[in-house]
Design an enzyme around this catalytic site. Structure first.
Site, PDB file in Angstrom:
ATOM      1  N   ASP A  79       4.311  -2.246  -3.286  1.00  0.00           N
ATOM      2  CA  ASP A  79       4.183  -3.568  -2.660  1.00  0.00           C
ATOM      3  C   ASP A  79       4.530  -3.575  -1.184  1.00  0.00           C
ATOM      4  OD1 ASP A  79       7.039  -3.130  -3.089  1.00  0.00           O
ATOM      5  OD2 ASP A  79       7.282  -5.230  -2.537  1.00  0.00           O
TER       6      ASP A  79
ATOM      7  N   ASP B  86      10.714   8.963  -0.838  1.00  0.00           N
ATOM      8  CA  ASP B  86      10.680   8.762   0.603  1.00  0.00           C
ATOM      9  C   ASP B  86      11.907   9.454   1.224  1.00  0.00           C
ATOM     10  OD1 ASP B  86       9.690   7.535   3.000  1.00  0.00           O
ATOM     11  OD2 ASP B  86      11.043   5.852   2.719  1.00  0.00           O
TER      12      ASP B  86
ATOM     13  N   GLY C 138       8.030  -0.511  -8.831  1.00  0.00           N
ATOM     14  CA  GLY C 138       6.905   0.240  -8.272  1.00  0.00           C
ATOM     15  C   GLY C 138       6.199   1.202  -9.208  1.00  0.00           C
TER      16      GLY C 138
HETATM   17  P1  5GP Z   1      13.894   6.288  -0.887  1.00  0.00           P
HETATM   18  O1  5GP Z   1      15.200   5.941  -1.479  1.00  0.00           O
HETATM   19  O2  5GP Z   1      13.317   7.610  -1.341  1.00  0.00           O
HETATM   20  O3  5GP Z   1      13.878   6.157   0.608  1.00  0.00           O
HETATM   21  O4  5GP Z   1      12.958   5.109  -1.262  1.00  0.00           O
HETATM   22  C1  5GP Z   1      12.053   5.116  -2.236  1.00  0.00           C
HETATM   23  C2  5GP Z   1      11.643   3.676  -2.423  1.00  0.00           C
HETATM   24  O5  5GP Z   1      11.308   3.057  -1.154  1.00  0.00           O
HETATM   25  C3  5GP Z   1      10.392   3.634  -3.243  1.00  0.00           C
HETATM   26  O6  5GP Z   1      10.685   3.564  -4.615  1.00  0.00           O
HETATM   27  C4  5GP Z   1       9.715   2.406  -2.699  1.00  0.00           C
HETATM   28  O7  5GP Z   1      10.210   1.265  -3.358  1.00  0.00           O
HETATM   29  C5  5GP Z   1      10.131   2.325  -1.250  1.00  0.00           C
HETATM   30  N1  5GP Z   1       9.117   2.934  -0.371  1.00  0.00           N
HETATM   31  C6  5GP Z   1       9.226   4.050   0.370  1.00  0.00           C
HETATM   32  N2  5GP Z   1       8.094   4.316   1.046  1.00  0.00           N
HETATM   33  C7  5GP Z   1       7.229   3.320   0.716  1.00  0.00           C
HETATM   34  C8  5GP Z   1       5.866   3.032   1.089  1.00  0.00           C
HETATM   35  O8  5GP Z   1       5.176   3.725   1.856  1.00  0.00           O
HETATM   36  N3  5GP Z   1       5.320   1.915   0.529  1.00  0.00           N
HETATM   37  C9  5GP Z   1       6.000   1.107  -0.325  1.00  0.00           C
HETATM   38  N4  5GP Z   1       5.356   0.052  -0.801  1.00  0.00           N
HETATM   39  N5  5GP Z   1       7.289   1.355  -0.696  1.00  0.00           N
HETATM   40  C10 5GP Z   1       7.886   2.450  -0.179  1.00  0.00           C
HETATM   41 MG    MG Z   2      10.565   1.815  -5.822  1.00  0.00          MG
END
Ligand code: 5GP
Ligand code: MG
Length: 179
Positions: free
Chosen positions: A162, A106, A47
């Site tokens: 994506d 996120d 990403g």
């Molecule tokens: P975390 O471990 O902080 O929950 O996740 C982060 C990862 O989740 C990001 O690097 C991404 O790959 C995915 N992610 C979280 N929110 C989104 C979003 O709104 N759109 C997309 N495309 N990926 C997301």
């Molecule tokens: Mg990611």
């Protein structure tokens, strides 16, 4: 862009001009903070690829780059939301100033895991920059040192991000709402 091009029906959240302007600002801020010191950028695949390319070109520093591949286990089979490495670093970060480059923060699970893995390699310093931050979704107590934009709890695509591997090439950040 063509009428029927992929993603044309998606609402734009951050347009290219807004992205360019903010990334230039981040570049100036980071360049000032590290002035005179070489910086290793570590991009989290896949990403962060577009953001990293834009940010790197705004840094007035001696910059080197590397990438770390990570994937989340499916939430359905792994209730902890655990993360695993799919591609390791190519070069040692021991003793270096390291800036981790992420697309979006996120729940914080990925960041927390990555920071644990990278700090075990004993960098001189370890900081993080994320293009997007969704603080309302956080379940782990982590935050980024540099944030491009704080966004609401919507699923975004484009500029590297994506949906099922689609839309990474879009030049802006758009909202994806599954039909
Ligand atoms: P975390 O471990 O902080 O929950 O996740 C982060 C990862 O989740 C990001 O690097 C991404 O790959 C995915 N992610 C979280 N929110 C989104 C979003 O709104 N759109 C997309 N495309 N990926 C997301
Ligand atoms: Mg990611």
């Amino acid at each position: 862009m063509n009428e029927g091009a992929p993603g044309n029906d998606l609402e734009v959240l951050l347009d290219t001009e807004t992205l360019d302007r903010r990334i230039a600002e981040l570049g100036r801020e980071i360049s000032a903070d590290y002035r005179g010191r070489p910086l290793r950028l570590v991009g989290i695949l896949k990403g962060s690829w577009v953001f990293m390319a834009s940010l790197a070109r705004r840094l007035e520093l001696e910059v080197t780059v590397d990438f770390l591949g990570v994937a989340s286990y499916e939430r359905s089979t792994e209730p902890t939301g655990a993360v695993r490495i799919t591609k390791d670093l190519d070069h040692s970060i021991e003793g270096l100033d390291v800036l981790v480059v992420e697309d979006i923060l996120d729940t914080g699970r990925t960041f927390e895991y990555i920071l644990g893995v990278l700090s075990a390699h004993r960098p001189r310093s370890l900081k993080t920059v994320t293009l997007l931050d969704k603080p309302s979704r956080r379940v782990r107590p982590v935050k980024a040192d540099y944030v491009g934009f704080t966004v609401p709890d919507v699923f975004v695509v484009g500029y590297g991000l994506d949906y099922a591997q689609r839309f990474r090439h879009l030049p802006d950040v758009r909202i994806f709402r599954p039909a």
